[in-house]
Structure formats: C-alpha cells, structure tokens
Design an enzyme around this catalytic site. Structure first.
Site, mmCIF file in Angstrom:
data_model
loop_
_atom_site.group_PDB
_atom_site.id
_atom_site.type_symbol
_atom_site.label_atom_id
_atom_site.label_comp_id
_atom_site.label_asym_id
_atom_site.label_seq_id
_atom_site.Cartn_x
_atom_site.Cartn_y
_atom_site.Cartn_z
ATOM 1 N N GLY A 44 0.770 -1.249 0.000
ATOM 2 C CA GLY A 44 0.000 0.000 0.000
ATOM 3 C C GLY A 44 0.797 1.292 0.000
ATOM 4 N N ASP A 104 -5.792 2.372 10.292
ATOM 5 C CA ASP A 104 -7.238 2.164 10.381
ATOM 6 C C ASP A 104 -7.555 1.659 11.800
ATOM 7 O OD1 ASP A 104 -9.830 1.820 9.137
ATOM 8 O OD2 ASP A 104 -9.423 -0.306 8.932
HETATM 9 P P1 IMP Z 1 -5.231 -1.626 10.327
HETATM 10 O O1 IMP Z 1 -4.416 -2.770 10.836
HETATM 11 O O2 IMP Z 1 -6.707 -1.852 10.508
HETATM 12 O O3 IMP Z 1 -4.794 -0.276 10.869
HETATM 13 O O4 IMP Z 1 -5.109 -1.682 8.781
HETATM 14 C C1 IMP Z 1 -4.241 -1.024 8.035
HETATM 15 C C2 IMP Z 1 -4.266 -1.637 6.649
HETATM 16 O O5 IMP Z 1 -5.613 -1.940 6.189
HETATM 17 C C3 IMP Z 1 -3.727 -0.622 5.692
HETATM 18 O O6 IMP Z 1 -2.322 -0.698 5.594
HETATM 19 C C4 IMP Z 1 -4.460 -0.967 4.412
HETATM 20 O O7 IMP Z 1 -3.755 -1.954 3.712
HETATM 21 C C5 IMP Z 1 -5.799 -1.516 4.858
HETATM 22 N N1 IMP Z 1 -6.857 -0.465 4.815
HETATM 23 C C6 IMP Z 1 -7.517 0.069 5.848
HETATM 24 N N2 IMP Z 1 -8.422 0.992 5.439
HETATM 25 C C7 IMP Z 1 -8.308 1.040 4.091
HETATM 26 C C8 IMP Z 1 -8.970 1.814 3.066
HETATM 27 O O8 IMP Z 1 -9.843 2.672 3.283
HETATM 28 N N3 IMP Z 1 -8.574 1.561 1.795
HETATM 29 C C9 IMP Z 1 -7.595 0.650 1.473
HETATM 30 N N4 IMP Z 1 -6.964 -0.086 2.393
HETATM 31 C C10 IMP Z 1 -7.309 0.101 3.696
HETATM 32 MG MG MG Z 2 -0.872 -1.110 4.457
#
Ligand code: IMP
Ligand code: MG
Length: 180
Positions: A44, A104
């Site tokens: 990403g 996120d």
């Molecule tokens: P976390 O572990 O929930 O903080 O997730 C982070 C990862 O989820 C990011 O590095 C993204 O790969 C994916 N992610 C979370 N929200 C989005 C979004 O709105 N669009 C695309 N990928 C997302």
């Molecule tokens: Mg990511």
C-alpha cells in the site's frame, strides 16, 4: 486531469504534493544529523513512499517489508498480522521511520512497532499518508500524518480494493469507483 474510469478524487494530486512537500521538510528538520532509514510497508505505501522519500532533503536509506493481515472478527485482536517479506537492512542503533499508507484499526502498526523494536533501533516513529481515527480499535501513536479522513473506504495512490486501483494517481472513495 481526472480519470473518468476511476471516480472523483477525495484528495487531489496537487493537495497531496503540497502536503508531502511540507511533511518532508518537517521530517528533514527532525532527523538532521541522524541515521535515518525509511521503511515502506508494502504494497500500500509504494506511491506515497516514493514521493515522501524524494521530499526529504537529507541523507537517508530505504528498505521495505511486506505485511499481510488476515482479518478474523471472532478474535479480540481483529486477526493476525504477519511479515511475509522482511527487511534486508540491519536497523539496530538506527533512526527508523515506518511509512504506512493508512492507519485504520491500528493493529498492523501496533504489530509492526513491536516487531521492529525487537531489533533495537535507536528510535522508531511512524508516518502515514492517511489516518482514520474513528476506526481505531487499539491505541497507537502515529507521529506524522498527512491527512485525516472519515470512516470511508478509499482507494488509489497505492491503496487497493481487492488488489486493484493502486495505480490511481489520487485518493478516491471506493463508492465512487465501483458505482461508475
Ligand atoms: P489496520 O491494521 O486496521 O490499521 O489496517 C491497516 C491496513 O488496512 C492498511 O495498511 C491498508 O492496507 C488496509 N486499509 C484500511 N483501510 C483502508 C482503506 O480505506 N482503503 C484501502 N486499504 C485500507
Ligand atoms: Mg498497508
């Protein structure tokens, strides 16, 4: 020019360029004289990483790792995060800045920080293109944030939906993309 295939931007290229330039200058000031290594979290962060690295006008090194997160709602920690491809550089004693696309729930960053701290860096901070504070499940410090966004799924500029749309040159809302 807007790409008609991929919906309207929610964050325009020009806004990102300006913000990244300013953030790069801030990071350069904070890391002047330090042993900075930027660590990009793939896939990403690839687009943001390339632009951010070029906006930091001090000597630095780059490296990458690949993480994957298997979501499991039944688990309290939201699933398991794992490193599927690790760093190729020693980070012991160095000033490490993690470069993420989006924070996120916070699980991925929490896991990464824990893993990288085991390698004894001199310092460890994180920079993210996007932050979704409303979605946070676990408290984690994010040191540099380009843009805060509401709880909406976004794609483009590295971010994907089912591994597509990463090549969009701006950030778009997924609803706009699939509706067209
Ligand atoms: P976390 O572990 O929930 O903080 O997730 C982070 C990862 O989820 C990011 O590095 C993204 O790969 C994916 N992610 C979370 N929200 C989005 C979004 O709105 N669009 C695309 N990928 C997302
Ligand atoms: Mg990511």
């Amino acid at each position: 020019m807007e790409n008609k295939l991929f919906g309207k931007p929610v964050i325009h290229q020009e806004a990102m360029r300006k913000r990244i330039k300013a953030l790069g200058a801030t990071i350069a000031k904070d890391y002047e004289g330090k042993d900075l290594i930027l660590i990009g979290v793939l896939k990403g962060a690839f687009a943001f990483f390339a632009d951010l690295a070029r906006a930091i006008p001090i000597p630095l090194q780059v490296d990458f790792l690949v993480v994957s997160r298997l979501r499991d709602k039944r688990r309290k920690d939201g699933g398991t995060v794992s490193i599927t491809s690790d760093l190729s550089t020693e980070i012991k004693g160095r000033d490490v800045l993690i470069v993420e696309d989006i924070v996120d729930s916070g699980y991925t960053l929490t896991f990464l920080k824990k893993e990288l701290l085991k390698k004894n860096p001199n310092s460890l901070k994180c920079c993210t293109l996007l932050n979704k504070p409303e979605r946070r499940k676990i408290q984690v410090t994010v040191d540099y944030i380009c843009f805060e966004i509401p709880d909406r799924y976004v794609v483009g500029y590295g971010l994907d939906y089912k591994d597509k749309y990463r090549n969009l040159p701006y950030i778009a809302s997924l609803e706009n993309v699939v509706a067209e």
